[in-house]
Enzyme design. Structure first.
Site, PDB file in Angstrom:
ATOM      1  CG  ASP A   1      -1.974  -0.994   1.288  1.00 55.93           C
ATOM      2  OD1 ASP A   1      -2.242  -1.614   0.256  1.00 55.93           O
ATOM      3  OD2 ASP A   1      -2.585  -1.163   2.369  1.00 55.93           O
ATOM      4  CG  MET A   2       1.842   5.627  -1.761  1.00 56.37           C
ATOM      5  SD  MET A   2       3.598   5.278  -1.448  1.00 56.37           S
ATOM      6  CE  MET A   2       4.065   4.467  -2.972  1.00 56.37           C
TER       7      MET A   2
ATOM      8  NE  ARG B   1      -4.581  -1.678  -4.140  1.00 57.21           N
ATOM      9  CZ  ARG B   1      -4.159  -1.973  -2.898  1.00 57.21           C
ATOM     10  NH1 ARG B   1      -3.885  -1.017  -2.023  1.00 57.21           N
ATOM     11  NH2 ARG B   1      -4.012  -3.227  -2.534  1.00 57.21           N
TER      12      ARG B   1
HETATM   13  C1  LIG Z   1      -8.890  -1.228  -3.049  1.00 58.75           C
HETATM   14  C2  LIG Z   1      -8.430   0.096  -2.579  1.00 58.75           C
HETATM   15  C3  LIG Z   1      -7.140   0.233  -2.091  1.00 58.75           C
HETATM   16  C4  LIG Z   1      -6.663   1.482  -1.678  1.00 58.75           C
HETATM   17  N1  LIG Z   1      -5.349   1.631  -1.299  1.00 58.75           N
HETATM   18  C5  LIG Z   1      -4.883   2.855  -0.995  1.00 58.75           C
HETATM   19  C6  LIG Z   1      -3.503   3.078  -0.722  1.00 58.75           C
HETATM   20  O1  LIG Z   1      -2.677   2.165  -0.730  1.00 58.75           O
HETATM   21  N2  LIG Z   1      -3.097   4.348  -0.415  1.00 58.75           N
HETATM   22  C7  LIG Z   1      -3.978   5.404  -0.414  1.00 58.75           C
HETATM   23  O2  LIG Z   1      -3.556   6.543  -0.178  1.00 58.75           O
HETATM   24  N3  LIG Z   1      -5.297   5.207  -0.659  1.00 58.75           N
HETATM   25  C8  LIG Z   1      -5.758   3.987  -0.951  1.00 58.75           C
HETATM   26  N4  LIG Z   1      -7.096   3.822  -1.221  1.00 58.75           N
HETATM   27  C9  LIG Z   1      -8.045   4.917  -0.927  1.00 58.75           C
HETATM   28  C10 LIG Z   1      -8.180   5.887  -2.081  1.00 58.75           C
HETATM   29  O3  LIG Z   1      -7.000   6.643  -2.206  1.00 58.75           O
HETATM   30  C11 LIG Z   1      -9.357   6.835  -1.866  1.00 58.75           C
HETATM   31  O4  LIG Z   1      -9.153   7.581  -0.706  1.00 58.75           O
HETATM   32  C12 LIG Z   1     -10.704   6.145  -1.755  1.00 58.75           C
HETATM   33  O5  LIG Z   1     -10.812   5.069  -2.641  1.00 58.75           O
HETATM   34  C13 LIG Z   1     -11.825   7.148  -2.082  1.00 58.75           C
HETATM   35  O6  LIG Z   1     -11.703   7.629  -3.393  1.00 58.75           O
HETATM   36  P1  LIG Z   1     -12.658   7.167  -4.610  1.00 58.75           P
HETATM   37  O7  LIG Z   1     -11.779   6.935  -5.790  1.00 58.75           O
HETATM   38  O8  LIG Z   1     -13.482   6.018  -4.208  1.00 58.75           O
HETATM   39  O9  LIG Z   1     -13.502   8.437  -4.965  1.00 58.75           O
HETATM   40  P2  LIG Z   1     -14.233   9.586  -4.109  1.00 58.75           P
HETATM   41  O10 LIG Z   1     -13.939  10.851  -4.833  1.00 58.75           O
HETATM   42  O11 LIG Z   1     -13.994   9.499  -2.643  1.00 58.75           O
HETATM   43  O12 LIG Z   1     -15.731   9.211  -4.352  1.00 58.75           O
HETATM   44  C14 LIG Z   1     -16.288   9.310  -5.649  1.00 58.75           C
HETATM   45  C15 LIG Z   1     -17.696   8.808  -5.657  1.00 58.75           C
HETATM   46  O13 LIG Z   1     -17.722   7.436  -5.285  1.00 58.75           O
HETATM   47  C16 LIG Z   1     -18.937   7.171  -4.601  1.00 58.75           C
HETATM   48  N5  LIG Z   1     -18.640   6.736  -3.219  1.00 58.75           N
HETATM   49  C17 LIG Z   1     -17.496   6.912  -2.537  1.00 58.75           C
HETATM   50  N6  LIG Z   1     -17.590   6.368  -1.301  1.00 58.75           N
HETATM   51  C18 LIG Z   1     -18.823   5.872  -1.199  1.00 58.75           C
HETATM   52  C19 LIG Z   1     -19.549   5.211  -0.175  1.00 58.75           C
HETATM   53  N7  LIG Z   1     -19.034   4.977   1.028  1.00 58.75           N
HETATM   54  N8  LIG Z   1     -20.812   4.824  -0.426  1.00 58.75           N
HETATM   55  C20 LIG Z   1     -21.387   5.076  -1.619  1.00 58.75           C
HETATM   56  N9  LIG Z   1     -20.764   5.716  -2.623  1.00 58.75           N
HETATM   57  C21 LIG Z   1     -19.509   6.103  -2.427  1.00 58.75           C
HETATM   58  C22 LIG Z   1     -19.705   8.459  -4.585  1.00 58.75           C
HETATM   59  O14 LIG Z   1     -20.536   8.517  -5.701  1.00 58.75           O
HETATM   60  C23 LIG Z   1     -18.614   9.489  -4.677  1.00 58.75           C
HETATM   61  O15 LIG Z   1     -19.050  10.729  -5.160  1.00 58.75           O
HETATM   62  C24 LIG Z   1      -7.551   2.596  -1.690  1.00 58.75           C
HETATM   63  C25 LIG Z   1      -8.848   2.456  -2.191  1.00 58.75           C
HETATM   64  C26 LIG Z   1      -9.286   1.244  -2.647  1.00 58.75           C
HETATM   65  C27 LIG Z   1     -10.670   1.151  -3.220  1.00 58.75           C
END
Ligand SMILES: Cc1cc2nc3c(=O)[nH]c(=O)nc-3n(C[C@H](O)[C@H](O)[C@H](O)COP(=O)(O)OP(=O)(O)OC[C@H]3O[C@@H](n4cnc5c(N)ncnc54)[C@H](O)[C@@H]3O)c2cc1C
Length: 305
Positions: A132-133, A182
């Site tokens: 992970d980052m 990822r």
């Molecule tokens: C598998 C995975 C691994 C990850 N690993 C890392 C990592 O190693 N390091 C790191 O910094 N970050 C990591 N993340 C977190 C990532 O950086 C984001 O903070 C997180 O995924 C939220 O961003 P988003 O792309 O979902 O979009 P966002 O801009 O948060 O959301 C976009 C849209 O998605 C929908 N949505 C979001 N959350 C919800 C919810 N709870 N319920 C319903 N709809 C929702 C909504 O429509 C929202 O407007 C990871 C995320 C995932 C999915």
């Protein structure tokens, strides 16, 4: 108001005393919606259910704030046991981990030693490992260690974050390593000196790096819950005829479950990131910071107790 809530949750996520208390009192405040359980047994049960629905998994044994070598070694031992459980139960699951829990803040040698032990065991059980980052201050070091390990082991990948200005250059450099990546938006609170402050710019950069890495020909996990980014990826892979083995979608356990199943029905590979363990507090607070609307759910959890 939303910004204030986000900042408060990020602040709370770094609180060491609350982390210790959370460990002592177990999964609370509705955290079980996002964390599979505090034991490997509970996590295995969740993974089996997800696998039966056609979802694959990456399992994360939660751990933060490692302060000495002994603790880091214990965390690596937990990862090894997790890999053995994945192998023994024949689960469709990879492993995710954070280098700070392997001793990144202690010394590079400690991390390399722990990671080598984990990767040797993972090789035996055919389990892929993703680093992970974490926050920007650890990005350079994390990538350096990833590159070093990648020269020796093939079943390892890492993560890059669309909110960082440096990420386009990192994708270029990682091309040489044929890195399995990822791609995410980024979960930490960063300064505008290193990260795009506006969401629209992060989203644009996200699309840009997805295209770059896919067209470089390397495995790309698009980790997001955002329909706009998912649709962009679907159109891109269609336009460029990218084979299904070269990409997948990833989402977090407990978030957009319906959407995960919908994508599986459409024929896409979907990997669910499943965290487990007693060190659940920091992870849970970051999920709250991402979407303060979850507070309503959490509030119900608190008041039902
Ligand atoms: C598998 C995975 C691994 C990850 N690993 C890392 C990592 O190693 N390091 C790191 O910094 N970050 C990591 N993340 C977190 C990532 O950086 C984001 O903070 C997180 O995924 C939220 O961003 P988003 O792309 O979902 O979009 P966002 O801009 O948060 O959301 C976009 C849209 O998605 C929908 N949505 C979001 N959350 C919800 C919810 N709870 N319920 C319903 N709809 C929702 C909504 O429509 C929202 O407007 C990871 C995320 C995932 C999915």
């Amino acid at each position: 108001m939303e910004k204030l809530l986000r900042n408060s949750f990020m602040f709370l996520s770094r609180n060491k005393m609350l982390t210790r208390l959370a460990k002592k009192y177990g999964l609370q405040f509705g955290a079980s919606r996002f964390v599979a359980g505090d034991t490997i047994g509970l996590a295995i049960k969740v993974i089996k259910e997800l696998n039966q629905k056609g979802l694959v998994v990456t399992l994360d044994h939660l751990g933060e704030f490692i302060e000495d070598e002994e603790e880091a070694r214990k965390m690596a031992d937990h990862c090894i046991k997790t890999i053995q459980s994945i192998g023994k139960c024949e689960l469709q699951s990879q492993l995710s981990l954070k280098l700070t829990s392997m001793g990144l803040d202690i010394s590079d040698n400690v991390v390399i030693e722990n990671m080598s032990r984990i990767l040797e065991e993972a090789q035996k059980h055919n389990v892929f490992v993703t680093i992970d980052m974490e926050d920007h201050s650890r990005c350079e070091k994390t990538l350096k260690i990833f590159k070093q390990l990648k020269k020796e082991y093939d079943h390892i990948g890492t993560v890059v974050q669309a909110y960082l200005y440096r990420t386009v250059y990192d994708i270029d450099e990682l091309n040489e390593y044929k890195a399995n990546l990822r791609l995410v938006k980024g979960a930490y609170k960063e300064s505008p000196k290193v990260a795009f402050p506006e969401k629209a710019a992060v989203d644009e950069n996200f699309k840009h790096i997805i295209k770059m890495h896919l067209l470089n020909g390397h495995f790309t996990a698009v980790a997001t819950h955002d329909d706009k980014i998912i649709d962009y990826t679907k159109n891109l892979v269609k336009e460029y005829n990218i084979p299904k083995q070269q990409y997948e979608f990833q989402m977090l356990y407990g978030i957009r479950t319906e959407k995960q199943l919908e994508l599986v029905k459409e024929g896409y590979q979907v990997r669910v990131y499943v965290p487990y363990g007693d060190d659940w507090y920091g992870y849970f607070m970051r999920r709250m910071a991402e979407r303060p609307a979850n507070v309503a759910f959490v509030a119900k959890g608190i008041f039902r107790k």
